[in-house]
Design a protein around this motif. Sequence first.
Motif, PDB file in Angstrom:
ATOM      1  N   VAL A  69      35.661  45.200  26.099  1.00  0.00           N
ATOM      2  CA  VAL A  69      35.725  44.421  27.185  1.00  0.00           C
ATOM      3  C   VAL A  69      34.718  44.599  28.278  1.00  0.00           C
ATOM      4  N   ASN A  70      34.445  45.585  28.802  1.00  0.00           N
ATOM      5  CA  ASN A  70      33.415  46.131  29.814  1.00  0.00           C
ATOM      6  C   ASN A  70      31.851  45.651  29.302  1.00  0.00           C
ATOM      7  N   ALA A  71      31.633  46.090  27.938  1.00  0.00           N
ATOM      8  CA  ALA A  71      30.560  45.720  27.504  1.00  0.00           C
ATOM      9  C   ALA A  71      29.965  44.378  27.342  1.00  0.00           C
ATOM     10  N   ALA A  72      31.257  43.670  26.905  1.00  0.00           N
ATOM     11  CA  ALA A  72      31.154  41.943  26.857  1.00  0.00           C
ATOM     12  C   ALA A  72      30.869  41.467  28.279  1.00  0.00           C
ATOM     13  N   VAL A  73      31.553  41.992  29.140  1.00  0.00           N
ATOM     14  CA  VAL A  73      31.353  41.696  30.650  1.00  0.00           C
ATOM     15  C   VAL A  73      30.185  41.694  31.142  1.00  0.00           C
ATOM     16  N   GLU A  74      29.547  42.855  30.878  1.00  0.00           N
ATOM     17  CA  GLU A  74      28.011  43.120  31.225  1.00  0.00           C
ATOM     18  C   GLU A  74      27.224  42.312  30.472  1.00  0.00           C
ATOM     19  N   ARG A  75      27.301  42.229  29.144  1.00  0.00           N
ATOM     20  CA  ARG A  75      26.142  41.422  28.217  1.00  0.00           C
ATOM     21  C   ARG A  75      26.395  39.900  28.917  1.00  0.00           C
ATOM     22  N   GLY A  76      27.897  39.388  28.830  1.00  0.00           N
ATOM     23  CA  GLY A  76      27.894  38.081  29.006  1.00  0.00           C
ATOM     24  C   GLY A  76      27.854  37.514  30.358  1.00  0.00           C
ATOM     25  N   LEU A  77      28.332  38.211  31.402  1.00  0.00           N
ATOM     26  CA  LEU A  77      28.472  37.576  32.573  1.00  0.00           C
ATOM     27  C   LEU A  77      27.336  38.349  33.605  1.00  0.00           C
ATOM     28  N   VAL A  78      27.781  39.893  33.743  1.00  0.00           N
ATOM     29  CA  VAL A  78      26.751  40.324  34.986  1.00  0.00           C
ATOM     30  C   VAL A  78      25.310  40.359  34.816  1.00  0.00           C
ATOM     31  N   ARG A  79      24.928  40.435  33.486  1.00  0.00           N
ATOM     32  CA  ARG A  79      23.542  40.355  33.408  1.00  0.00           C
ATOM     33  C   ARG A  79      22.809  38.966  33.443  1.00  0.00           C
ATOM     34  N   ARG A  80      23.771  38.076  33.378  1.00  0.00           N
ATOM     35  CA  ARG A  80      23.048  36.509  33.778  1.00  0.00           C
ATOM     36  C   ARG A  80      23.441  36.135  35.257  1.00  0.00           C
ATOM     37  N   VAL A  81      23.671  36.986  36.038  1.00  0.00           N
ATOM     38  CA  VAL A  81      23.648  36.466  37.281  1.00  0.00           C
ATOM     39  C   VAL A  81      22.441  37.160  38.294  1.00  0.00           C
ATOM     40  N   PRO A  82      21.896  36.486  39.352  1.00  0.00           N
ATOM     41  CA  PRO A  82      20.791  37.270  39.898  1.00  0.00           C
ATOM     42  C   PRO A  82      20.889  38.510  40.292  1.00  0.00           C
ATOM     43  N   GLN A  83      20.118  39.402  40.187  1.00  0.00           N
ATOM     44  CA  GLN A  83      20.054  41.181  40.320  1.00  0.00           C
ATOM     45  C   GLN A  83      19.691  41.396  41.506  1.00  0.00           C
ATOM     46  N   GLY A  84      19.102  40.637  42.443  1.00  0.00           N
ATOM     47  CA  GLY A  84      18.531  41.037  43.654  1.00  0.00           C
ATOM     48  C   GLY A  84      19.369  41.832  44.422  1.00  0.00           C
ATOM     49  N   SER A  85      20.762  40.798  44.880  1.00  0.00           N
ATOM     50  CA  SER A  85      21.373  41.372  45.687  1.00  0.00           C
ATOM     51  C   SER A  85      22.956  41.548  44.967  1.00  0.00           C
ATOM     52  N   PRO A  86      23.671  42.681  45.517  1.00  0.00           N
ATOM     53  CA  PRO A  86      24.865  42.920  44.527  1.00  0.00           C
ATOM     54  C   PRO A  86      25.980  42.182  44.885  1.00  0.00           C
ATOM     55  N   LEU A  87      25.859  40.948  45.756  1.00  0.00           N
ATOM     56  CA  LEU A  87      26.763  39.960  46.134  1.00  0.00           C
ATOM     57  C   LEU A  87      27.302  38.973  44.857  1.00  0.00           C
ATOM     58  N   PRO A  88      26.387  38.540  44.123  1.00  0.00           N
ATOM     59  CA  PRO A  88      26.684  37.596  42.884  1.00  0.00           C
ATOM     60  C   PRO A  88      27.360  38.416  41.869  1.00  0.00           C
ATOM     61  N   GLY A  89      27.029  39.595  41.511  1.00  0.00           N
ATOM     62  CA  GLY A  89      27.977  40.393  40.643  1.00  0.00           C
ATOM     63  C   GLY A  89      29.118  40.763  40.995  1.00  0.00           C
ATOM     64  N   MET A  90      29.451  40.978  42.252  1.00  0.00           N
ATOM     65  CA  MET A  90      30.839  41.351  42.978  1.00  0.00           C
ATOM     66  C   MET A  90      31.609  40.224  42.998  1.00  0.00           C
ATOM     67  N   ILE A  91      31.147  38.990  43.100  1.00  0.00           N
ATOM     68  CA  ILE A  91      31.763  37.787  43.013  1.00  0.00           C
ATOM     69  C   ILE A  91      32.301  37.445  41.681  1.00  0.00           C
ATOM     70  N   VAL A  92      31.411  37.739  40.734  1.00  0.00           N
ATOM     71  CA  VAL A  92      31.831  37.293  39.221  1.00  0.00           C
ATOM     72  C   VAL A  92      32.886  38.378  39.031  1.00  0.00           C
ATOM     73  N   ALA A  93      32.865  39.567  39.509  1.00  0.00           N
ATOM     74  CA  ALA A  93      33.967  40.472  39.128  1.00  0.00           C
ATOM     75  C   ALA A  93      35.190  40.076  39.732  1.00  0.00           C
ATOM     76  N   ILE A  94      35.196  39.676  40.954  1.00  0.00           N
ATOM     77  CA  ILE A  94      36.397  39.099  41.392  1.00  0.00           C
ATOM     78  C   ILE A  94      37.088  38.159  40.897  1.00  0.00           C
ATOM     79  N   GLY A  95      35.945  37.075  40.473  1.00  0.00           N
ATOM     80  CA  GLY A  95      36.444  35.868  39.636  1.00  0.00           C
ATOM     81  C   GLY A  95      37.093  36.482  38.270  1.00  0.00           C
ATOM     82  N   LEU A  96      36.691  37.228  37.908  1.00  0.00           N
ATOM     83  CA  LEU A  96      37.044  37.927  36.337  1.00  0.00           C
ATOM     84  C   LEU A  96      38.383  38.562  36.595  1.00  0.00           C
TER      85      LEU A  96
END
Lengths: 292, 239
Positions: free
Chosen positions: A74-101
């Motif tokens: 599940v974590n590998a899928a989360v990284e490949r499918g979601l986290v990798r696809r959000v903008p990387q410059g700031s930590p905020l988008p990844g965090m918001i995706v994680a909270i949504g998840l």
Amino acid sequence: MDRLVFLLATGLARGLVVALFALSLVIVWRAARLVNFAQAAVATVAVFAAFAVTGATGSFWAGLAAALLTGAAVNAAVERGLVRRVPQGSPLPGMIVAIGLVMVLQSALGIAFGPRHRPMAAPFDERPFVVGGVPLLSPYDLFVLTVALALVGLLAWLFNGTTLGLQLRASAAAPEVSRLLGVRVPRMVTLGWALSGAVAALAALLLVPTELGLNAHSADLLFVHAFTVAVLGGLDSPTGALIGGVLVGVLVSLVTGYLGAGVAPLAVLALLTLVLLVRPAGIFAAAQVRAA
Amino acid sequence: MSAALAVEGLTVGYAGAPVLDGLALAVAPGEVVALLGANGAGKTTLLRALSGLTAPRAGRVLLDGADLSDLSVEDRARRGLAQVPEGRSVVTELTVDENLHLGALWCHPGRAARRVAVARTYDLFEPLARRRSSLGHQLSGGERQMLALGRALLARPRVLLLDEPSLGLAPRVVSQLMGVLRATARETGLTVLLAEQNVTSALSIADRGVVLSLGAVVVDAPAAELADDPALRHAYLGF
């Protein structure tokens, strides 16, 4: 005095579980510079998988394997499918995706399995041994201690004694330089997520039999404690996660034993606030910035 | 003979203000080429585009005649294109020994082979041998640059790209580094593209000098000729 010894002993067992979960947060942080707020939800999904497999096969060990694999997948899928696809410059988008998840996973579990707590049997006796009239650890506590310490040893060997660990550490510390040396950094990041998912799943699986039972929110409090530990120890420091985990476990145990279970979460939040006020980078954090 | 490294029509940056503008360059096998030019001329951008860290808008990069355009940074490295980026290129959280093992990882399979290769690097850069268990951030600037160079050479690259290796180093350390570089190139036939502000020391070990200005090659001449031509130096290199 007897009570103190008992509380310290159970606090140690619980603390190592918290330490494992905190370690899983440290592994993701080092791989991706992200606090994975979805870690508890992913771990709970993995424990549900273990519950189903143990129910179908009758084997606790098959369930344990299922939890590890599910957490990693599940974590590998989360990284490949979601986290990798959000903008990387700031930590905020990844965090918001994680909270949504978290919301998506917990709602899905709630819809599928309902709100009730399903009792989960421990694979070993949970009644403590009594030594000289003092109740100490139970066989299950000993099992938890053994598994947790073995896993910590295994992770230390993986990160410090293997070439895979060398690549994982290099990718986390200096992704660009690592790529120039031929290290497949994107693969290492996914691997870090998978590893962390397996560790979190194991921690949750060890915890649930000692609690009310399994439901969608079983690992929520564990996450709060582990997050406190990770901040306490410094998100970059595996040693900090270990020591902090044991400290928080003992704190929770003592506060629960002397002041009541309702006060324990307050004590943990008070500790978190104190650390953020006094030393926001964490007590064990190295004072260094990540290189390019 | 086909070039070890060839660049064709390389354009990087936005239309209207390109950093590199249709740049063409060929480096022969075993040749040491000094890449010169003022700050902002595009030296670092060229090296980053060669190793794949920066994506070009147009143009191709060829290594021994093979087009690298579709390869990732790590695959280009494994094909034999090594880059020592400017400044902070040592993994500061790893020890000297771990940095070197990382560099040796994919081209020296097996623990024993890696140990032998790393031991040879310690022979080549003696100061590193004394600091093998020091963390990267405990090293001096010279030691870091030696480590970065030694680590790049461990991968037995076909072409080595160096970005300002002399930056901030004492003259004695610079000449030691340049000496090792020159000797390695002679002995192994390594092809080197050396971007430098330190024109004198770069030209002292180079076969050829290439001057970049505004993202294009403006001068391409034998190193000895460039070093002796005050008018050229004054026009493009500012001294």
